[in-house]
Design an enzyme around this catalytic site. Structure first.
Site, mmCIF file in Angstrom:
data_model
loop_
_atom_site.group_PDB
_atom_site.id
_atom_site.type_symbol
_atom_site.label_atom_id
_atom_site.label_comp_id
_atom_site.label_asym_id
_atom_site.label_seq_id
_atom_site.Cartn_x
_atom_site.Cartn_y
_atom_site.Cartn_z
ATOM 1 N N ASP A 40 15.959 -1.132 7.307
ATOM 2 C CA ASP A 40 16.722 0.017 6.792
ATOM 3 C C ASP A 40 17.098 -0.162 5.322
ATOM 4 O O ASP A 40 17.845 0.644 4.771
ATOM 5 C CB ASP A 40 17.971 0.294 7.656
ATOM 6 C CG ASP A 40 18.999 -0.835 7.587
ATOM 7 O OD1 ASP A 40 18.734 -1.860 6.903
ATOM 8 O OD2 ASP A 40 20.070 -0.706 8.215
ATOM 9 N N ASP A 61 35.577 -13.350 4.684
ATOM 10 C CA ASP A 61 36.367 -12.732 3.633
ATOM 11 C C ASP A 61 37.546 -12.031 4.302
ATOM 12 O O ASP A 61 37.369 -11.312 5.284
ATOM 13 C CB ASP A 61 35.510 -11.697 2.882
ATOM 14 C CG ASP A 61 35.717 -11.755 1.394
ATOM 15 O OD1 ASP A 61 36.871 -11.601 0.972
ATOM 16 O OD2 ASP A 61 34.725 -11.947 0.665
ATOM 17 N N ASP A 118 40.738 -12.235 -0.474
ATOM 18 C CA ASP A 118 40.522 -11.296 -1.569
ATOM 19 C C ASP A 118 41.839 -10.995 -2.308
ATOM 20 O O ASP A 118 42.850 -10.678 -1.662
ATOM 21 C CB ASP A 118 39.961 -9.995 -0.969
ATOM 22 C CG ASP A 118 39.409 -9.062 -2.013
ATOM 23 O OD1 ASP A 118 38.463 -9.455 -2.708
ATOM 24 O OD2 ASP A 118 39.923 -7.934 -2.130
ATOM 25 N N GLU A 124 41.520 -15.909 -3.743
ATOM 26 C CA GLU A 124 41.080 -15.330 -5.017
ATOM 27 C C GLU A 124 42.357 -14.927 -5.762
ATOM 28 O O GLU A 124 43.105 -14.078 -5.283
ATOM 29 C CB GLU A 124 40.187 -14.115 -4.778
ATOM 30 C CG GLU A 124 39.520 -13.643 -6.062
ATOM 31 C CD GLU A 124 39.072 -12.188 -6.022
ATOM 32 O OE1 GLU A 124 38.190 -11.824 -6.797
ATOM 33 O OE2 GLU A 124 39.637 -11.399 -5.223
ATOM 34 N N HIS A 176 29.558 -12.527 -6.401
ATOM 35 C CA HIS A 176 29.141 -11.126 -6.278
ATOM 36 C C HIS A 176 29.826 -10.212 -7.287
ATOM 37 O O HIS A 176 29.480 -9.028 -7.366
ATOM 38 C CB HIS A 176 29.429 -10.643 -4.854
ATOM 39 C CG HIS A 176 30.906 -10.565 -4.579
ATOM 40 N ND1 HIS A 176 31.703 -11.689 -4.498
ATOM 41 C CD2 HIS A 176 31.747 -9.512 -4.414
ATOM 42 C CE1 HIS A 176 32.956 -11.328 -4.283
ATOM 43 N NE2 HIS A 176 33.012 -10.014 -4.225
ATOM 44 N N ASP A 177 30.814 -10.716 -8.013
ATOM 45 C CA ASP A 177 31.499 -9.896 -9.023
ATOM 46 C C ASP A 177 31.100 -10.266 -10.448
ATOM 47 O O ASP A 177 31.630 -9.697 -11.407
ATOM 48 C CB ASP A 177 33.024 -10.109 -8.924
ATOM 49 C CG ASP A 177 33.618 -9.522 -7.660
ATOM 50 O OD1 ASP A 177 33.041 -8.543 -7.128
ATOM 51 O OD2 ASP A 177 34.653 -10.038 -7.203
HETATM 52 C C1 NOJ Z 1 37.718 -8.775 -5.379
HETATM 53 C C2 NOJ Z 1 36.368 -8.717 -4.765
HETATM 54 O O1 NOJ Z 1 35.690 -9.914 -4.997
HETATM 55 C C3 NOJ Z 1 35.681 -7.506 -5.342
HETATM 56 O O2 NOJ Z 1 34.321 -7.450 -5.011
HETATM 57 C C4 NOJ Z 1 36.416 -6.284 -4.877
HETATM 58 O O3 NOJ Z 1 35.876 -5.153 -5.509
HETATM 59 C C5 NOJ Z 1 37.905 -6.355 -5.191
HETATM 60 N N1 NOJ Z 1 38.469 -7.635 -4.935
HETATM 61 C C6 NOJ Z 1 38.665 -5.355 -4.372
HETATM 62 O O4 NOJ Z 1 38.655 -5.749 -3.018
#
Ligand code: NOJ
Length: 546
Positions: free
Chosen positions: A25, A98, A194, A251, A324-325
């Site tokens: 998908d 997470d 998070d 985080e 990922h950010d």
């Molecule tokens: C941190 C996360 O790593 C990110 O990907 C997310 O957009 C923000 N927190 C909001 O949850």
């Protein structure tokens, strides 16, 4: 200094949407992950951090949860999850979930009830005010959204569809702890939390200073490290964390070292380690991160060392160059052209011999690079799309071309292009149409080409991970910088009892000379052709003395 398994571990982060699609998908899924466990076990990592896999309408790719007790249908079912957990354990891999507890999706039942009426029992699960203040949201625009039915505004520090939970309400906290215990009882091994530094807000909700170049106030002083944060974390520790043997990493954007230590000092019973941001915040411009600026190595070393040293006496730090950010490390800090292989290994060697727990982000171990975005239509990330609208369409600060270049070097989608498994169509990620474009360089950069190639980046990571597991000094040794003012050399020593490691890494594309004579024998290098006192472009060496 107490020893602990999570200090000795190496973590591999999976962004499930982009990892491996098993059903065609175009979206990665849990069965896709299960079929790659051999790959991860072979790499030698100990822990998988799974970015959110819970039910979500995907405004922010799962960081907007609509049901904490269900698996996102794109990813599979709870049975698939249970199978993943069991099989991961059989592969000697722990699973860290997470935990997104600062906010939910606006499609979560709590929020649906919350906005029904002011006297609904769930109304107070979120943060409602009759009037907004001037706070801006991380994803652009006001942090308050008007609700016509209630004639009130709710707070969303991130997207409009991510309302912030009201941690002042004990019922919210109890519901969250209950949910955490549900996952712990299944046998998961920990949580990555998070934006956990943002759960306690200053209850005065004052207007915030407006930074230059911004339209809204920056609420950080009132939303980060708030008055009740430690009370909440200690309560969470009592109610959940202390009852299991867990790995926890918070985080924590916006914290100084001194403040962060309060989250992780062992006698405080809160978390085990934090993710810090100083070292990934050095290449921004006048409009946040959207610039072409490159990170200065002297500043980077300073930022990293501040945390390493700060955690030396009772605290623990995490080590990462991408996730990922963040954009891809090799593109951001190294060279993703001519010297890609050498520079990917150079960054890896530098990071993996430091003090702290290292994280590998999917594809980093292959030297995956940033993507070249040529149209905003190719972007999927809400942060990029909102920033484009603000800086190009509304305020005309950047041209379309300039902003696409900024996105191509700093945007989060760089990390989210599909994992490159082989040179078949769509990099072997999916047989369907991928939800985000595959980087065209998959023909040469892919796992199949590297797993059995002894000199590959993948096998270099494998060696570094094995070294960490074999030497306590790499985990626990003190770390001291050498040549701190050098703009091209990242060098340091590690010391533990009578052992010593010296790391010399050339982070530049020119030859570098140094006068020091390292003690001991060569431990690892990315280029065996080693000349004393000289490093070729991106060459890195480590020496070990017992
Ligand atoms: C941190 C996360 O790593 C990110 O990907 C997310 O957009 C923000 N927190 C909001 O949850």
């Amino acid at each position: 200094m107490n020893k602990a398994w999570w200090k000795e571990a190496v973590v591999y982060q999976i962004y499930p949407r982009s990892f491996n699609d098993s059903n065609g998908d175009g979206i990665g899924d849990l069965q896709g992950i299960i079929s790659r466990l051999d790959y991860l076990e072979n790499l030698g990592v100990d822990v998988i951090w799974l970015s959110p896999v819970y039910a979500s309408p995907n405004e922010d790719n799962g960081y907007d949860i609509s049901d904490y007790y269900a698996i996102m249908s794109d990813f599979g079912t709870m049975r698939d999850f249970d199978e993943l957990l069991q099989k991961a354990h059989e592969h000697h891999l722990k699973i860290v979930m997470d935990l997104v507890a600062n906010h939910t999706s606006d499609e979560h039942q709590w929020f649906i009830d919350s906005r029904k009426s002011k006297d609904n029992p769930y109304h107070d699960y979120y943060i409602w005010r009759d009037q907004p203040n001037n706070w801006g949201s991380v994803f652009g625009g006001s942090a308050w959204q008007y609700d016509e039915n209630l004639n009130q505004y709710y707070l969303h520090n991130f997207a409009i569809k991510q309302p912030d939970l009201n941690w002042e309400n004990k019922a919210v906290r109890d519901d969250l702890y209950k949910m955490m215990r549900y996952w712990c009882d299944k046998g998961i091994d920990g949580f990555r939390m998070d934006v956990i530094s943002m759960i306690s807000k200053d209850q005065r909700y004052p207007d915030a200073p407006v930074p230059e170049g911004a339209v809204y106030g920056d609420p950080t002083p009132y939303t980060v490290d708030g008055p009740r944060i430690h009370e909440f974390l200690q309560e969470m520790n009592r109610e959940v964390l202390s009852r299991y043997d867990l790995f926890t990493v918070g985080e924590t954007p916006g914290l100084s070292v001194e403040r962060a230590l309060k989250y992780v000092q062992e006698d405080r019973h809160e978390l085990e380690m934090v993710f810090t941001f100083d070292h990934v915040s050095l290449d921004g411009g006048d409009y946040g991160k959207w610039s072409q600026k490159r990170t200065d190595l002297v500043e980077l070393k300073k930022a990293i060392m501040k945390w390493v040293k700060g955690c030396e006496n009772g605290g623990w730090n995490s080590l990462y160059l991408d996730n990922h950010d963040q954009p891809r490390a090799v593109s951001r800090f190294g060279d993703d052209g001519e010297y890609r292989e050498m520079s990917a290994k150079c960054l890896a060697l530098t990071l993996h011999l430091m003090r702290g727990t290292p994280y590998v982000y999917q594809g980093e171990e292959l030297g995956m690079t940033n993507y070249h975005f040529t149209s905003i239509e190719e972007c999927r990330d809400i942060e990029e799309i909102n920033a484009y609208k603000d800086l190009v369409t509304d305020r005309h600060i950047y041209s379309d071309q300039e902003m696409l270049e900024n996105i191509s070097s700093k945007g989060r989608d760089n990390a989210r292009t599909p994992m490159q498994w082989d040179d078949s169509q769509n990099a072997g990620f999916t047989t369907g149409t991928p939800w985000i474009n595959v980087n065209p360089n998959y023909k040469t950069i892919n796992a199949a080409a590297q797993v059995n190639e002894p000199n590959s980046i993948y096998n270099f990571y494998k060696q570094l991970i094995a070294l960490r597991h074999a030497h306590d000094i790499i985990v626990y040794g003190e770390m001291d910088l050498l040549y701190e003012d050098a703009h091209d050399l990242f060098a340091y020593t590690r010391s533990y009892n009578d052992e010593k490691i010296t790391v010399l890494a050339n982070w530049s594309d020119h030859e570098v000379t140094y006068d020091l004579t390292p003690e001991g024998d060569l431990l690892i290098t990315n280029d065996e052709d080693v000349t004393p006192h000289t490093l070729k472009p991106y060459q890195a060496v480590a020496y070990y003395k017992k």
